[in-house]
Write a protein that holds these residues in place. Structure first.
Motif, PDB file in Angstrom:
ATOM      1  N   UNK A  12      39.546  34.144  40.731  1.00 40.27           N
ATOM      2  CA  UNK A  12      40.335  33.480  39.684  1.00 40.27           C
ATOM      3  C   UNK A  12      41.141  34.493  38.884  1.00 40.27           C
ATOM      4  N   UNK A  13      40.625  35.731  38.823  1.00 41.99           N
ATOM      5  CA  UNK A  13      41.343  36.773  38.109  1.00 41.99           C
ATOM      6  C   UNK A  13      41.115  38.130  38.766  1.00 41.99           C
ATOM      7  N   UNK A  14      42.106  39.002  38.543  1.00 38.62           N
ATOM      8  CA  UNK A  14      42.013  40.393  38.979  1.00 38.62           C
ATOM      9  C   UNK A  14      41.631  41.232  37.764  1.00 38.62           C
ATOM     10  N   UNK A  15      40.676  42.129  37.954  1.00 34.60           N
ATOM     11  CA  UNK A  15      40.344  43.110  36.924  1.00 34.60           C
ATOM     12  C   UNK A  15      40.827  44.465  37.425  1.00 34.60           C
ATOM     13  N   UNK A  16      41.487  45.197  36.571  1.00 31.77           N
ATOM     14  CA  UNK A  16      41.951  46.533  36.923  1.00 31.77           C
ATOM     15  C   UNK A  16      41.803  47.415  35.688  1.00 31.77           C
ATOM     16  N   UNK A  17      41.983  48.700  35.875  1.00 31.25           N
ATOM     17  CA  UNK A  17      41.806  49.608  34.750  1.00 31.25           C
ATOM     18  C   UNK A  17      42.698  50.823  34.903  1.00 31.25           C
ATOM     19  N   UNK A  18      42.888  51.486  33.798  1.00 28.14           N
ATOM     20  CA  UNK A  18      43.574  52.775  33.743  1.00 28.14           C
ATOM     21  C   UNK A  18      42.737  53.694  32.885  1.00 28.14           C
ATOM     22  N   UNK A  19      42.789  54.962  33.180  1.00 26.99           N
ATOM     23  CA  UNK A  19      42.125  55.932  32.333  1.00 26.99           C
ATOM     24  C   UNK A  19      43.036  57.115  32.157  1.00 26.99           C
TER      25      UNK A  19
END
Length: 178
Positions: A77-84
């Motif tokens: 239902x959703x995409x989770x992504x991240x940046x650091x």
């Protein structure tokens, strides 16, 4: 005596507040977050700290599963992504103002002082900022973003724990409560 205890307590609270950060978030006010049941995790395109990236990835997955979301690569239902981002920690070299109290015998007094800090010591202190994005699968648009940061002087177990804590702090705010 009572004033001295109060000033010590006030100083301790001030130091604790200065050492902690508050995670920040923003989200689409019109989005129905209650419809979200499953997710997939997307990795950033490039990472300057692969050890931290792996820790963040594992912690996001674990936190979302603990919140009741299911991992689903085929129909999320959703995409989770991240940046650091890792940066040098700015050195403090500003003006400080202090207030103190004291007593000698039967007399007491209040003092005010100032100081100017001069940067000393190692330049190795770093700040790591973590940003987590939640994207709607249908429109591929951002619906929620949270971020937090922490200071570290070296890697290893302490940094792993701080990374875990920062991701947990961010995701305590997802999904948003209205």
């Amino acid at each position: 005596m009572r004033l001295t205890r109060f000033s010590i307590l006030l100083t301790a609270v001030g130091l604790l507040a200065a050492c902690s950060t508050t995670p920040k978030n923003d989200y689409d006010l019109n989005y129905d977050f209650s419809s979200l049941k499953s997710f997939d995790l997307r990795l950033p395109q490039s990472v300057d700290d692969p050890l931290s990236a792996e820790r963040i990835q594992n912690e996001i997955k674990q936190q979302l599963i603990q919140k009741g979301f299911n991992e689903s690569a085929s129909s999320p239902d959703f995409h989770a992504t991240f940046n650091l981002q890792t940066q040098d920690k700015p050195q403090n070299s500003g003006l400080s103002i202090g207030l103190g109290t004291g007593s000698i015998g039967h007399g007491g007094g209040i003092g005010i002082g100032t100081s100017v800090g001069v940067p000393l010591g190692s330049k190795t202190a770093k700040i790591q900022m973590i940003q987590i994005d939640i994207l709607d699968v249908q429109s591929n648009r951002l619906i929620w973003r949270g971020s937090d940061s922490f200071d570290f002087d070296s890697g290893g177990e302490n940094k792993a724990q701080d990374t875990q804590k920062a991701v947990g702090n961010i995701l305590t705010q997802f999904p948003p409560k209205r």
